[in-house]
Structure formats: C-alpha cells, structure tokens
Motif scaffolding. Structure first.
Motif, mmCIF file in Angstrom:
data_model
loop_
_atom_site.group_PDB
_atom_site.id
_atom_site.type_symbol
_atom_site.label_atom_id
_atom_site.label_comp_id
_atom_site.label_asym_id
_atom_site.label_seq_id
_atom_site.Cartn_x
_atom_site.Cartn_y
_atom_site.Cartn_z
ATOM 1 N N ASN B 322 -3.219 36.633 20.954
ATOM 2 C CA ASN B 322 -3.957 36.885 19.701
ATOM 3 C C ASN B 322 -3.542 35.945 18.568
ATOM 4 O OD1 ASN B 322 -5.282 38.961 21.005
ATOM 5 N ND2 ASN B 322 -3.709 40.443 20.426
ATOM 6 N N PHE B 325 -6.408 34.812 16.217
ATOM 7 C CA PHE B 325 -6.829 35.830 15.244
ATOM 8 C C PHE B 325 -5.913 35.806 14.027
ATOM 9 C CE2 PHE B 325 -8.865 38.877 18.504
ATOM 10 C CZ PHE B 325 -10.088 38.245 18.329
ATOM 11 N N TYR B 326 -4.615 35.820 14.320
ATOM 12 C CA TYR B 326 -3.665 35.898 13.220
ATOM 13 C C TYR B 326 -3.740 34.655 12.340
ATOM 14 C CZ TYR B 326 -1.808 39.591 16.237
ATOM 15 O OH TYR B 326 -1.671 40.695 17.026
ATOM 16 N N GLY B 401 -12.699 31.723 26.017
ATOM 17 C CA GLY B 401 -11.679 32.342 26.866
ATOM 18 C C GLY B 401 -12.229 33.512 27.662
ATOM 19 N N TYR B 403 -10.890 36.904 28.760
ATOM 20 C CA TYR B 403 -9.744 37.766 28.502
ATOM 21 C C TYR B 403 -9.329 38.578 29.710
ATOM 22 C CZ TYR B 403 -9.823 36.743 23.514
ATOM 23 O OH TYR B 403 -9.741 36.107 22.302
ATOM 24 N N ARG B 408 -6.009 33.976 29.864
ATOM 25 C CA ARG B 408 -7.265 33.923 29.104
ATOM 26 C C ARG B 408 -8.038 32.628 29.314
ATOM 27 N NH1 ARG B 408 -5.801 37.031 23.427
ATOM 28 N NH2 ARG B 408 -5.138 38.954 24.418
#
Lengths: 636, 873
Positions: B322, B325-326, B401, B403, B408
C-alpha cells in the motif's frame, strides 16, 4: 512497377500467401489507399462517397464481418476495372475464392502424398487456370517445373516453411507478371463467361444440403460421467446458454422434428448407449443438421466413430498443429461470408477429408498434420518435419448422407464447457454456418460481381458487398448473447483470472441470477432488469440513484471472514443498501435493489477466478440460498 | 535534373519522417529511410554525397540523436536554412514532449490504448514544417490518411497485436506508406540570400550566464534526511554486515546511505514527530512507506516544501504494501498521483536500453550511463502542468497490479489496452518555493543492486539534478521553442531564422552542460574500492528467472561483498578490458582473454599491493590462450579429482521420497599452481580457489594478491542461493561469501561456517511421533516403532529414513546449537548424510529437547519442494 501491376500483385499474393499475417491487413490498407487516391482525383463528391463505403467495408472486414480475403479480391478487381487493366486476372482471383476452388485445393492436398506439392497446390491451381485461359502451355509447364523444383529444393534444405511458402508465392507471381499481356477484352469476356459457369456450379451445389435457419437445437452427450473427459461437458446445458440459444438435451431421437440441429461435441467416449443413439440418428429419415467434432489421431476411436456415423471417411487419422502450435486457431481461410473468429480455441485435432461434392469450410494456412504413429499416449511432438503434410490443411468439412447434413470439425476444443463460457463466438458461428446461408451468400456475391464486372457497371462491387454485408449481418446475428457479454472481461479461457471454471461450480445454483463482470462499476450494469452478482472495482467513486460508493481502498490476497479477497476493494457506501461483508466503515460485499431486482455487488475482480480458493465458491452458493430472505436476514 | 527537383518536397518529407523515427525512438528502419532519402536528396553531386555519407556514418557510430545537428547542417548547405532550424527545433520538442502522452494513457477505444497509437503517429506532425500553399492538397491528403489510419488501427484489433504495434518496422511503415502515396512530387525552393545572425551578443551573454549558473549555482545540500518513520522497508539504518542475512538486509538502503554519506551529511528519524526540517538546503527522502502518513506530517512536509524545501519521493510498483496509497496522500498536495502499476518493456521484461555518445542532446538523469536497466518500477497517473521529466523508462508498458498475487504483479504480458509510451521514471515539479522530485523505481538502489555502475551513477546524477535549476531553464526554453514553432507555422517568415537559431544554440549549450558536463564520473576510493569486471555470460539479475538459459547469475556474491567490508562497483559493460589503474582491488568474473591485462602489468600491479581475483569457469580451463596467459605468470593448471557424495534424484519429481541414499561421484576440478621459477608463490588453496603472493616476499609482506579459481560456478546464485534467501542462510553461501571477501582482502584466516555434517552417535528414541509436510501439505505422519533402526534410503523405507534424520539432527543440536543466544534455533544449517541441507528449530524444556523441526527450503537447498519434518513426543 506501375500501380496496376502493384495492385494486381497484391491480389495475387493475397490468394497465395498464408492467410492471417499482418501483410493481409496491409494489403487491404494499400488497396484502399490507392482506391481512395484514385477516387479523390477524379470526382470529388462521388469519390468521397465511394471512399466512405470502402472505409466501412474495411472496418467490417477487420472486425470479421466480411471475409478479408474476399474483400481484398473485390477491391483489387474494382481497382483494375477502374483502370481497365488486367480485369481478367482480377476476375480469376475472385473466382479462386469460391467454395468450388477451395474444395479443389483441399481435395488435391488430401490426395497428395508429396509434401512440397501439397504446399503449392493453390499456386499450381492459379497457374494452371491462368495459363489455360490465356492459352500458353509452354510457359505453364516451365512455370510449374520451376515452382515445384525450387519448392522441393527448399524442403530438402530444410528452409523454414514460412520462407518456403513466400518464395513459392513470389515465383508464382513472377510467372504471371512475366507472361502478362496487354488486356484483350474479347478474351477476357470469354474467360469471364467460363468463371460465371463455374461460380454458378459452386453456388448450386449447396442445394444438396439442408439449407435454412434451424428451428430446434439439441445436444447429445455420452452418459459416462466417470471418464476423464466428462468434466469438460459437465453442466453443458448452462454453458450452452452463453450462446443465447436454447439447447435441449437430446433424449428421444424419435421425437426430433425436421430441420433440427444436433450438436455432438464429445465422441471419444464410446459407451454403448451413446453409440446406439448415433445409429438411431444416422438411420432416421428426418432432415437434420449435425455439428460434430473429432479428436486427433483417432483418440479413443473418435475418428472411427465419426466416419462410421457419417458413412464415409471425413476425419483423417492425424494431428493438426496450428502455426506456432498456438492454442488459438488464428485467422483461417473460409468459404463463409464472414471470417472465422480468430480467437477461437480450435487447435490440435484431426484434419478433415473432402469428397468432390463436399465443401471445405475451414482451412488453415501453414498448419501441418502429423501422422498417427499408433503408439499409446503419444499425441505428436508438434514439430514440423519435411515429411509432414503442410499447406492449406482442411479443418472443417460440410457433407451429407441421406437426409443428414454434417458440419464436421476436426477438433472439439472450442466446444468444451469452459471454452464456451469464456467465448462462445466460435460455436455461435458454427451454428450460423449450419444454416448453409453464409456459404451461399459468399458464392452468390462472387457470382454477382463477376456478372456485373462483365456488364461493366461502375461502383457495383462495393454496392454488392455493402448490401449483402448489411443483410447477412442482420439476418444471421444471434438475438442475444447478453449473458456472455456481461460475463466477458476480455480474458481467454486459459486466463487464470477468468471465472469460467468456477462458474461451472455455481451454474446450477444461480437460477435467474446473472454474473456480471466489469473492471469498474458503471451505471449500465445497475440499469439492467436482472438479478445479478456484480464483480468489479470502483474507479475513484461511483454514483447511481441514491447509491454512492467512494473512499475506496484496494487490497487482495487476503483471508477475510470465511472468504478470500483476491483483487478487491473496500469502499465507503451510502444509500439504501444491505451490508453483507465489510467492516464498520467500508463494505466489500453488499446488496442493492433497483426496480425490485437484486444487485449483489462484490468489489473484487477476481473473486471467482480459476486460482480463487473453493471457499469463495461455497460462499457464493450460501449467499444464493439466502438471497430470498428479507433484508433483516443478512447472510453471514 | 528536373525530375530530381520536382521530388525535393518528397525527399524532404521522407527524410524528415525517417530522422524523426530515428531520433525519437531509435528506430533503425527510420534511420535507413532517412539515409536513403538523404542520398537521393544530394542530386548526385559529389560534395553533397560526401557530406551525406559523413552524416550517416557519424550518426551510425555516435548515436542517432546527433542527427538533430547533422541533418540541419545538410539542409543549411542545400539552402533550406529556415526549414533546417525549424526541423531541428521540431525534432527536439517532439521527442521531449512525448511524456505528455502519459496524461491520456488511461484512455482506450475498442480495447486499444490511444496513447500507444498517438505515439506512432506524432512524428507526422513534423511534416507541417514543410507546409507551403502549393502542397496544400498533398499535405491535407497525407493527414487525412493519417487520421484514417489512426481510426482503422483503433478498430482493427483483431489484426493488430502488441508485437505489431511495437515492431520498429511496422511503426516506420505506418508513416512511410502515406508519404509514398500522397507526397511524391513538388519542389521546395532553396533560399539563396544569406541572413546575418543578429543575436551573437545575446548568445555570448547566455553562454556566460549559463556557465556561471552551472558552476556557481549548485548549492550543495547541507543535509539529506531519510524518513524512517513509516516502516522498515528499505531502511537506511540496517547494519549490513557479515552476519546479517535475509531480504530485510539485502533489500535495504544502508549501502545507499553510505554512498550518499561520502558527499553529504545524512540524518534519519524514526517517528513522525521527530522530523526536523529546519534547513532550507536539505533534501528529505521519503521511500516506500508501509504505514500511513499522518495528516499533521503531510501538512508539515508540504508546508516545508512550499517554503523552499526539497523533497525526493521513491516509490515502487503496484502499490506494494500500500505504499502508493500512502505516498499519494502526500503527493496529491503537489498535483502528482502515482499509478498502481508495474512498468515493463515490449517483451514483458524489465526495461533496459543503451544510451549513445550523443544522448546528452536530450539530457536526463541517465545521459552519462551507457546501459540502463530498470527493475519494474511504476508510472505516473497525473502530474501538474509545470512537471519536468528528468528520465524515462523508454518505450514501455504500464500494467495495473493484480492484488490476488502476493507481489501484486500482473501478467507482464503486452496488450493493446495497455499504454506503450515513454513512461516517466524520474521527474520533478516546482511547488511554490520548493521542489518535489519523484523516482518511480525502488529496487535498483537496494543493497543487492546498488553496486552496479549504472545505479551508482544514477543516484549521483539524481542528487546533482536535485540541486540545480538548469533543468528548469531547459524546460522553459523548450516551451518557448514550441511557441516559436507555432508562430513560424502560422506566420511563416522566409527570411528570418535568427531567433530560432538562437533558441537552438542555447538549447544545445544547456544540453551539453546538463547532460554531460554536470554529471560526474565515479571515483575510485570515494565511490568504490573494488572494481568488478564481467565476462560475456555473467549476469547480475535480481531474479534468477531473468537469466538467459546457459548463463550464470552472480548478484548475490557481488552484493555480499558489501556486507563483508568491501565497496564493489560492477562495470556495466561486459567484456570490458581490465584496467589495473582503476582500482587496487579487482574482481573479474569469467573474464575472456581479451579482457585480461598484459602479464607484466599484472606482476607490477600485485607487487604494488593490488589484489586481483579471477574467477574463471570450469570450461575456460581448456582455453589455450588463458592457459598461455597464466603460464606467462608462471602458473599452470592441473586436474584434481575428489571423491564426493551427492544427493541424487531417482525420477523427475525430485522430491524427498523419490531418492536413494547418497550417490558417490568423483568431482573434477582444475586447480592452479605456481612453478618453481614463477614470481608468484601459492599461499592458500582449496578445491575451488587458490591465492598467490608475489616475490620477493619480505616481512611484513607489502605486496598484493592474485586469486584464481576455475570454479566460478561455486560462487554463483545457483550454488549459494539468491538474494531473496531467508535470515538463516545456507552453509555454503556463508562459506563462499566470506571466503571470497577474505581472499580479495588478502586475509587467509577465513571464518568458515561450523561443521557441516553431523554424526549420529547419539541414538535417541524419546521422540515417538513425526509429521512430514511437503509445500505446507502434510503427506505423512505416524509414530516410530520400538524396533526401528537407521536406514538411510527414503525410497525404500521412509520411516527409518526420518528416524536417521532425527538422530543426526539431535547430534548436531547437542554439539552446535545449545550455546547459541537464540534458544531454539541453530546458527547454521546442518547437512544430513544424504547431502540435504536442513534448518533446525527445536524446543527445550529443562535441559530436555521436547520437539524438533527440520526445514528444507526448495531450490536453494536442493530439492524442488519445501519440506518441514516435525518430531515430537
């Protein structure tokens, strides 16, 4: 080389070179470009209209709605007629697309025991007809000797067959160009008359078959559920629903109505009940059409069974290998007005044999056939040896016996349940072909174009093709294959992310529920009047009526609440929905009702993929059982 | 003559299409078309033919990019001055602004990605430069055709596949067909009068100004700050030493930090609240966070950037852990969003490309790097208008990707729906007073790959680029060039090309400085201490699957030199000749004879204290030239055969249950010895490597070392395992890593691992139950009977085999593991009598071992499966 000879060469190579390579597309583009230029230079408005038609035809051809081979031949003839040059050869090239000509090629290939000659049969046919029509025997003999000698030499030197085929095509083209004369209108008219007669014969021989769109559709399977192949025909009824046609399991042959179609996809199981049914079918006096598919190297006696059923030798004892040993058929030569779906899983089966009055429906250029070495479990090495038969290998045949019309395919891969679910287009096309109408349209167009060419009616080829393409497109299209369209996600039957194999596990429980797959949710999915399981993700946010989905977080490869999230998303959902799986703030599975239809949204693209664990299937089954419950009874 | 003149327009167009293909995508067919058209355009005059020949040869050898200078020179000579300037500008801006296609890379029509097709057709825009009223019809037809082709390709995906779209031949053909059909006649009149260049003074002023900026404006960062507060992925603080094994160490950035520390002061912080960003002249590096960035932290960083701070963000593919996202939560403040994709080339492999000598004409962070290899990074989804591209992956796909796969990754299969464009790999945007840089691949900078020359140079270049403003100037200059070109097309002036020429010369000046002068070479001592040369079949791939069959991977052993006190640099060029002046420690892996230096140079080198290590392959022992080379040093090769036992499969399954007892073989090695009259003296030897010192040998010995092995495969990933191995390494890996590093350093006290094979003197029968797991599935369990005895043949009796394994394991634990700090684990693996390697875990309760687990990892230890054997009471 002038433009006329260039276009003539393009037409000739289109017939001679193996079909299905990018140059076929470039040939079409090139001819279209020259026609466009020619039209624009003369009369601007009329030219633009003609060009517009040509572009439409081009698009129809590249999408497979018109045979690309046929269209190139028509464009080439159109151009040559415009330029009033070499129209005779243009007509010959069109004639060579008829079912009669294609059948001759297959017939001679089957009869030929010498592989180099088998490869160049189309070349020989072209040279013979061409030189006979211009009455030049010595150049014909000379050209044939050169062609066969060089091809044999290339075989002996083990030159890659792709290059051998191209060199042979270029030699043939050269022979024609060197002997081309200035046009002789009188001679051309005589030749054209001959082609009209031959094309008419080609067309009327279709009358022997059961012509017409079928009224009833049945499938017939062996009843042995324990054999290895049985899994490929499990839940076959549900799989056939993907064609948009209602098939019935054939139980009572006596109850069959005339003009019915029977699909027999599995013949490698010779249980006695099944064989009895085939015998009953064979001896019935009804007008029936049968689609039957064989297997390679007489696998489990499949060849013997089919040949016995048809009453003559129609399947060979060999193994056909596609170009590059691909799982997909790729582009095939066909006597169909449309192109055979190139992404069909139609590959390593047996080649078909043709009688003089049969029709070769499909043939694969540069496919080869390996002989059966009669060793148990050996299914070929898929490597071409100079002794293997190669060329325009016949892969499907149309034949008849008494009142039965048989459409015989050498391989049944495209008829397996998982492949039908993944992409039913090949089967749908086979069903269309069983009406015989597409073949007749194909030959009728050729006949009309030759006639109109002699009458020198300008613009005629394009008008003819356009009219027929629109008519046939309308007449033959299957009403609805929405079930599949909803399911299809641009994935092949072998793709591990496809739902095709898991679908079979839940097919019977689904009842009236549809499986809808989308990379991203869209409003159309929710608008449909059906109960559905919707699998997909949300692209940033999604709104439909009072439903609002946003603030999504992707995740995957994760066990969660008795399921495995594969390639999924948790999203914040607002609106009148029922949470099924999610945490306090975000949902993964929820139920939304629209027009009294249930939409169960599963925010996961791969939830039922081949590699998904069985718990996901079990969960869906459990969910289906509980769907009928009231809102307060949420599935756990 | 008339005919040739009438075709001037055609030749110009076709050569323009060709040169544009050659320059913008290195298309060989484009270059050939250009060359043919250029010859035709010479009117068969000797002087012009000669000039054309020179242009073609120079471009061929130094790089197609040079044509942006050479082709305009030819046109100038022909009298097409305005066209020449405009073409040069056109070629530059078309190539530069290709990155903008990334903004529409999500759009597909009928399953075909628009950006991929537009990339093919964009060079056709250059034909507008040749527009004259008399060619209106031809040019209109040309573009009508281009438009139709564009539409047809979009709707022809039955016929078009990724191979066709990415084929250089097809890409050239698509543009050449309309040129041949529609633009086949017409002349463009040469311009006879000379025009004075009006901007000489301005140009001189610019030269001074840019030179001043390039040499004085570089304010060196006072501090480089690493964010360590969002997880331990690629930590810069991991102590990468001879005892640290496992991917957490290998896939960390501690060597990167050491590399940066040679020129900059660095700090790091482990908690968000500890961030201190006082200095304006500092660079904050945030890399692949696996924890969410707090809102106050995001506010703090964005405020700091807006006040003049410099930020470098490093991201990785497919939102792994993730991290994307961050990062996007922060980058969104600056108008940047990273995709959740992985980037790969047209063959489904990580992107790699070769730069030419003239790549500096289109400067980027890799301009001075001959070969660049990316390791599946990601791409940008959106970026602001003032975004400046500083590097690309070259022609590449970007795939979403999947998942459902643990890493991924998608399928890495080229597809028409995927964008095939020049994806950005590194770029920056100016945000208020500060700068935000983004680097879209994280793997190259990790401990196992940073030793490659290309990656060290890239990191070095990134820091230089972060500090300078010259790339900004170049960007704005290019925008000005676009405006000029549009103006030229709208109001075509036949006389004035001076301003265009000024722009062009300024661009070349800036390019030379930013793409060549500013970027630095790596230096021995500061940037590396051990030079690593490679033979033809030597690879340094991060995944063994990427190694071509028949070739060998040495990523692990060279990477491990870092944890054994060395600082290696792997030269990118294979078969590069050894330069003994380059370093006082040299490692050459499978060098060919052409790479080896003269023998007298070797003697001098070792006498002066140099350490030369040559790892030849076994097959090279038969190479006569190598043998002669060695004999000139007084060293000869002799066969040595050794008795050995190996584990051996009985069938293709190659699993535990399908094997007999060990299999006896004789292993043939080729060992080197020095002759009596040699200047070299054999000082250390074992079966795979020998070390020599040079005479005269005075004490203390001040000379160097010559290490020779004809068993290079024993140092390869196939033997010692790859970089992804777990924290308990295989015994042979530890041995080989330490041995090589020690010998390079001239240290013969090699710290080898503990004993390999246990004895089974202690027969214990207190363990009664056992369970055997294959790849996590239990395949056998049961109880030992009292009458059981040792039998080491699993295919005959698996129970007695498991009993024997147990006895050996207990002996090993008792001797080697009970004193270890981590109770319950052995410091090294044990090798059973059937030559299988096992990691041991055990439980001990009041001096009594109550359970034992033996773990055999697939591949690295031998078998094709992972096995766990659990014994209990």
């Amino acid at each position: 080389m002038n433009k006329d000879k260039l276009i003539l060469s393009v037409g000739t190579l289109n017939f001679l070179l193996p079909f299905g390579f990018i140059y076929n597309f470039i040939f079409l583009l090139l001819v279209l470009t020259f026609i466009g230029k020619e039209e624009l230079e003369k009369n601007k408005i009329a030219g633009l209209i003609k060009l517009f038609f040509c572009v439409i035809l081009f698009l129809l051809a590249v999408k497979g709605f018109i045979s690309l081979n046929l269209l190139i031949s028509i464009f080439v003839l159109y151009f040559l007629l415009k330029k009033k040059m070499y129209a005779g050869i243009g007509i010959l090239l069109i004639f060579l697309e008829t079912s009669l000509s294609q059948n001759l090629i297959s017939y001679f290939l089957n009869s030929s025991a010498f592989p180099p000659i088998g490869l160049v049969i189309p070349n020989i046919l072209l040279l013979v007809i061409y030189f006979l029509t211009i009455k030049k025997l010595i150049p014909l003999v000379f050209s044939l000797i050169i062609l066969i000698s060089i091809t044999t030499l290339l075989f002996n030197f083990n030159i890659h067959i792709f290059y051998t085929a191209h060199i042979a095509a270029l030699i043939t083209l050269l022979s024609i160009l060197l002997n081309i004369d200035d046009h002789d209108n009188k001679a051309e008219k005589k030749t054209s008359l001959l082609f009209i007669i031959l094309s008419t014969i080609s067309l009327i021989t279709f009358i022997q078959f059961n012509v017409g769109i079928k009224d009833n559709f049945h499938y017939l399977l062996p009843s042995d559920d324990d054999s290895y192949e049985a899994k490929y025909f499990m839940n076959y009824y549900e799989a056939l629903e993907f064609t948009g046609i209602k098939f019935e399991n054939l139980l009572d042959i006596n109850a069959l109505a005339d003009n019915s179609l029977i699909l027999i996809p599995w013949v490698s199981n010779t249980d006695s009940n099944f064989v009895d049914q085939l015998n009953l079918l064979k001896n019935s006096n009804k007008k029936l059409t049968i689609i039957i598919a064989g297997e390679h190297t007489n696998y489990s006696g499949s060849r013997d069974l089919i040949n016995g059923f048809v009453g003559k030798s129609v399947i060979n004892d060999d193994l056909t290998v596609p170009r590059n040993n691909s799982d997909y058929s790729g582009f095939l030569r066909s006597i169909d007005f449309m192109d055979w779906p190139n992404k069909s899983v139609f590959n390593r089966g047996a080649s078909t044999a043709v009688g003089f009055f049969d029709k070769t429906v499909l043939s694969g250029d540069l496919w080869f056939s390996e002989p059966n070495i009669n060793e148990w479990l050996w299914v070929g090495d898929y490597k071409w040896q100079p002794t293997d038969k190669i060329g325009r290998i016949p892969l499907a045949t149309l034949t008849k016996n008494n009142n039965l019309t048989y459409l015989i395919f050498g391989d049944n891969s495209f008829l397996l349940n998982t492949q039908i679910i993944a992409d039913p287009n090949a089967l749908i096309r086979a069903i269309n072909l069983s009406s015989i109408v597409p073949f007749m349209i194909h030959d009728l167009i050729i006949l009309l174009i030759i006639i109109l060419s002699i009458l020198t009616i300008d613009f005629s080829p394009i008008i003819v093709v356009t009219i027929f393409s629109v008519l046939s497109f309308q007449a033959l299209k299957i009403e609805s294959i929405n079930v599949w369209r909803d399911f299809y996600n641009n994935q092949s039957g072998f793709d591990e992310n496809n739902f095709n194999s898991k679908f079979l596990d839940i097919a019977k429980e689904l009842d009236d529920y549809h499986i809808i797959r989308a990379n991203y949710l869209n409003k159309d999915i929710f608008m449909k009047n059906n109960n559905a399981f919707i699998f997909g993700l949300v692209d940033s946010e999604f709104k439909f009526m009072d439903l609002e989905i946003k603030n999504c977080f992707r995740t995957g490869s994760l066990n969660y609440s008795n399921i495995r999230i594969m390639n999924g998303q948790f999203c914040k959902v607002k609106g009148d929905y029922i949470k099924i799986i999610g945490d306090d703030n975000k949902e993964f599975i929820f139920l939304y009702k629209h027009n009294n239809f249930n939409k169960i949204v599963i925010l996961d693209r791969n939830f039922l993929s081949t590699k998904a664990p069985g718990i996901n299937v079990d969960y869906i089954k459990k969910l289906i059982l509980q769907i009928g419950l009231s809102k307060s009874n949420k599935p756990s | 003559m008339t005919l040739v003149n009438n075709q001037g327009f055609f030749f110009l167009t076709i050569s323009l299409i060709g040169v544009s293909l050659a320059v913008s995508e290195n298309n060989i067919y484009g270059f050939c078309i250009f060359a043919a058209a250029l010859f035709q355009h010479t009117n068969y005059k000797t002087k012009e033919i000669f000039l054309a020949l020179i242009i073609i040869l120079v471009a061929l050898f130094v790089g197609y990019e040079f044509l942006v200078i050479l082709y305009p020179i030819f046109l100038f000579k022909k009298g097409y001055q305005i066209i020449a300037v405009n073409i040069a500008i056109g070629l530059i801006v078309i190539k530069y602004f290709l990155y903008l296609l990334a903004l529409i890379s999500d759009i597909t029509i009928n399953g075909t990605n628009i950006s991929s097709i537009l990339l093919i057709l964009l060079p056709s825009l250059l034909v507008l430069i040749l527009y004259e009223k008399k060619f209106r019809k031809e040019i209109a037809s040309f573009y009508l055709y281009i438009f139709i082709t564009f539409s047809l390709i979009l709707f022809s995906n039955n016929w078009i596949n990724p191979n066709i779209i990415s084929s250089e031949f097809t890409r050239a053909l698509i543009l050449v067909i309309p040129t041949l059909v529609f633009i086949n006649s017409g002349d463009i009149e040469p311009f006879k009068n000379k025009v004075a260049f009006k901007y000489k003074l301005i140009l001189i002023f610019l030269v001074i100004l840019i030179s001043f900026f390039s040499f004085s404006n570089n304010k060196k960062y006072e501090e480089i700050v690493f964010d360590e507060s969002h997880g331990n992925w690629a930590s810069v603080n991991n102590n990468f030493n001879e005892g640290s094994f496992g991917r957490n160490y290998f896939y960390s950035y501690s060597i990167l930090r050491e590399f940066i520390e040679r020129n900059y002061q660095t700090t790091s912080f482990n908690k968000e609240k500890d961030i201190v960003l006082n200095k304006n002249k500092s660079l904050l590096i945030i890399k692949m966070p696996i924890k969410q960035l707090g809102k106050s932290y995001i506010d703090k960083v964005s405020k700091w950037v807006s006040n003049g701070g410099h930020l470098l963000v490093i991201s990785d593919h497919t939102n792994l852990y993730n991290s994307t996202f961050y990062l996007n939560e922060l980058l969104d403040r600056f108008g940047i969003i990273i995709s959740e994709t992985a980037v790969f080339d047209k063959k489904g492999q990580p992107n790699k490309y070769t730069n030419s000598l003239t790549s500096f004409l289109f400067p980027s962070a890799d301009s001075n790097i001959e070969k660049m290899e990316w390791l599946t990074g990601t791409s940008l989804k959106t970026f602001p208008a003032n975004f400046i591209p500083l590097g690309t992956y070259n022609l590449s796909y970007s795939e979403d990707g999947d998942y459902s796969n643990p890493n991924r990754f998608g399928k890495f299969q080229p597809h028409l729906s995927l964008p095939l464009i020049n994806h950005i790999s590194f770029g920056k945007t100016n945000y208020k007073k500060g700068k935000v840089h983004i680097l879209l691949d994280s793997t190259p900078w990790s401990n196992f790959s940073i030793s490659k020359e290309m990656y060290k140079k890239y990191i070095s270049n990134i820091l230089i680029i972060c500090e300078t403003k010259l790339y900004d100037f170049r960007h704005y200059l290019l925008i000005l060039m676009v405006v000029y070109l549009v103006f030229q097309l709208g109001f075509k002036s036949k006389k004035n090309y001076s301003f265009g020429l000024l722009l062009l010369l300024t661009y070349f000046l800036l390019s030379y400085i930013t793409g060549n002068q500013m970027l630095q070479k790596l230096n021995f001592g500061t940037d590396y201490d051990t030079a690593v040369y490679s033979g033809k079949e030597v690879n340094y791939k991060f995944l063994n699957q990427l190694v071509p069959i028949g070739e060998v991977n040495f990523t692990r052993i060279v990477g491990s030199l870092n944890r054994n006190g060395l600082n290696p640099l792997i030269f990118d060029k294979k078969e590069k000749r050894l330069n003994l002046d380059e370093s006082d420690k040299i490692l050459a892996i499978q060098p060919t004879i052409s790479q080896l230096p003269y023998t007298y140079e070797v003697i001098d080198y070792v006498k002066q204290g140099g350490s030369l290590t040559l790892l030849f392959s076994k097959s090279q022992s038969s190479n006569m030239q190598i043998k002669e080379w060695l004999s000139e040093l007084g060293i000869y090769i002799r066969e040595k055969s050794n008795y050995g036992f190996i584990e051996s499969p009985r069938d293709e399954k190659d699993n535990l249950l399908s094997r007999d007892q060990t299999f006896a073989i004789k292993n043939i090695n080729w060992l080197t010895y020095s002759s009596n009259n040699s200047l070299f003296k054999l000082q250390y030897m074992n079966n795979i490597i020998q070390s020599f010192i040079v005479r005269p040998i005075n004490l203390p010995y001040e000379g160097g070392f010559l290490n020779i092995s004809f068993s290079s495969d024993q140092f390869s990933d196939s033997v010692i395992g790859d970089i992804w191995e777990g924290i308990i390494p295989s015994n042979i890996a530890v041995q080989q890593e330490r041995m090589l590093a020690s010998l390079i350093n001239g240290n013969f006290n090699i710290n080898l691992t503990k004993k390999f094979i246990s004895n089974n003197e202690n027969k214990l029968n207190q363990f009664t139950k056992y369970g055997l797991f294959e790849d996590g599935r239990i395949i056998l369990n049961g109880e030992f009977t009292e009458s059981i005895s040792d039998n080491f043949n699993p295919s005959k009796n698996i129970e007695t085999y498991l009993f024997s394994l147990l006895n050996q394991a207990i002996s090993f634990v008792n001797i080697n593991c009970l004193d270890e700090p981590v109770l319950g684990e052995c410091p090294s693996n044990y090798v059973s009598e059937d030559m299988l390697e096992w990691r041991i875990k055990f439980r001990k309760e009041s001096n009594d071992i109550t359970s034992i687990e033996l773990i055999h990892q697939r591949d690295s230890n031998g078998l094709n499966y992972t096995y766990n054997i659990v014994y209990g009471k």
